[in-house]
Design a protein around this motif. Sequence first.
Motif, PDB file in Angstrom:
ATOM      1  N   GLU A  14       1.129  -1.130   0.203  1.00  0.00           N
ATOM      2  CA  GLU A  14      -0.062   0.049   0.032  1.00  0.00           C
ATOM      3  C   GLU A  14       1.270   1.095   0.151  1.00  0.00           C
ATOM      4  N   ILE A  15       2.265   1.018   0.726  1.00  0.00           N
ATOM      5  CA  ILE A  15       2.792   2.427   0.159  1.00  0.00           C
ATOM      6  C   ILE A  15       3.402   2.536  -0.607  1.00  0.00           C
ATOM      7  N   TYR A  16       3.839   1.605  -0.940  1.00  0.00           N
ATOM      8  CA  TYR A  16       3.998   1.315  -2.933  1.00  0.00           C
ATOM      9  C   TYR A  16       3.755   2.084  -3.878  1.00  0.00           C
ATOM     10  N   ALA A  17       2.181   1.302  -3.240  1.00  0.00           N
ATOM     11  CA  ALA A  17       0.903   2.024  -4.656  1.00  0.00           C
ATOM     12  C   ALA A  17       0.672   3.750  -3.959  1.00  0.00           C
ATOM     13  N   ASP A  18       0.755   4.090  -3.293  1.00  0.00           N
ATOM     14  CA  ASP A  18       0.485   5.812  -2.614  1.00  0.00           C
ATOM     15  C   ASP A  18       2.412   6.428  -3.076  1.00  0.00           C
ATOM     16  N   VAL A  19       2.676   6.124  -2.987  1.00  0.00           N
ATOM     17  CA  VAL A  19       4.187   7.357  -3.447  1.00  0.00           C
ATOM     18  C   VAL A  19       3.867   6.839  -4.700  1.00  0.00           C
ATOM     19  N   LYS A  20       3.874   5.213  -5.294  1.00  0.00           N
ATOM     20  CA  LYS A  20       3.516   5.734  -6.945  1.00  0.00           C
ATOM     21  C   LYS A  20       2.173   6.922  -7.007  1.00  0.00           C
ATOM     22  N   GLU A  21       1.325   7.012  -6.857  1.00  0.00           N
ATOM     23  CA  GLU A  21       0.482   7.827  -7.147  1.00  0.00           C
ATOM     24  C   GLU A  21       0.404   9.265  -6.657  1.00  0.00           C
ATOM     25  N   PHE A  22       1.469   9.557  -6.109  1.00  0.00           N
ATOM     26  CA  PHE A  22       2.408  10.636  -5.575  1.00  0.00           C
ATOM     27  C   PHE A  22       2.969  10.836  -6.788  1.00  0.00           C
ATOM     28  N   PHE A  23       3.826  10.445  -7.362  1.00  0.00           N
ATOM     29  CA  PHE A  23       4.461  10.743  -8.822  1.00  0.00           C
ATOM     30  C   PHE A  23       4.335  11.107  -9.561  1.00  0.00           C
ATOM     31  N   GLU A  24       2.529   9.957 -10.384  1.00  0.00           N
ATOM     32  CA  GLU A  24       2.350  10.113 -11.075  1.00  0.00           C
ATOM     33  C   GLU A  24       1.462  11.838 -10.852  1.00  0.00           C
ATOM     34  N   LYS A 112      -3.810  11.652   3.162  1.00  0.00           N
ATOM     35  CA  LYS A 112      -3.549   9.422   3.589  1.00  0.00           C
ATOM     36  C   LYS A 112      -2.892   9.877   4.740  1.00  0.00           C
ATOM     37  N   LEU A 113      -2.909  10.328   5.707  1.00  0.00           N
ATOM     38  CA  LEU A 113      -2.706  10.632   6.777  1.00  0.00           C
ATOM     39  C   LEU A 113      -3.296  10.927   7.985  1.00  0.00           C
ATOM     40  N   GLN A 114      -4.400  11.392   7.700  1.00  0.00           N
ATOM     41  CA  GLN A 114      -5.529  11.585   8.144  1.00  0.00           C
ATOM     42  C   GLN A 114      -6.244  10.780   8.840  1.00  0.00           C
ATOM     43  N   ASN A 115      -6.598   9.195   7.956  1.00  0.00           N
ATOM     44  CA  ASN A 115      -7.023   8.451   7.720  1.00  0.00           C
ATOM     45  C   ASN A 115      -6.760   7.597   9.141  1.00  0.00           C
TER      46      ASN A 115
END
Length: 117
Positions: A14-24, A112-115
Amino acid sequence: MKVVSYVVKTPFSEIYADVKEFFELRQRERFLESECRYLLKSLKVSGQNTFGCIQPTGVKQSGGEQVKYCEKFFDKECDLECPSVCKHNRYWQLNEERKQAITKRAEFWDKKLQNLK
């Protein structure tokens, strides 16, 4: 503190997917920025292009050349009959998309961190 708990509690996939989404998101923002710059350059009147929304006035200042914008340039949509109307409207459409992309990227980690508890 939330970042540490995010890293500890969140699975690596999930961290990997979040970082990937951020860079996209960042890549999309940069793409829109370059498209806006390209269209803005194409709206300037040059030697071969006699029609455009941005015309040089001939007055030079320390920051560069002074320009004059057409009367509808700062409106969102242009309804004037000129050859640049499509480029003008596309520029404002891309500019709005760019602003939304900047906002979305800026708020990404906060959401992301709010949840986390």
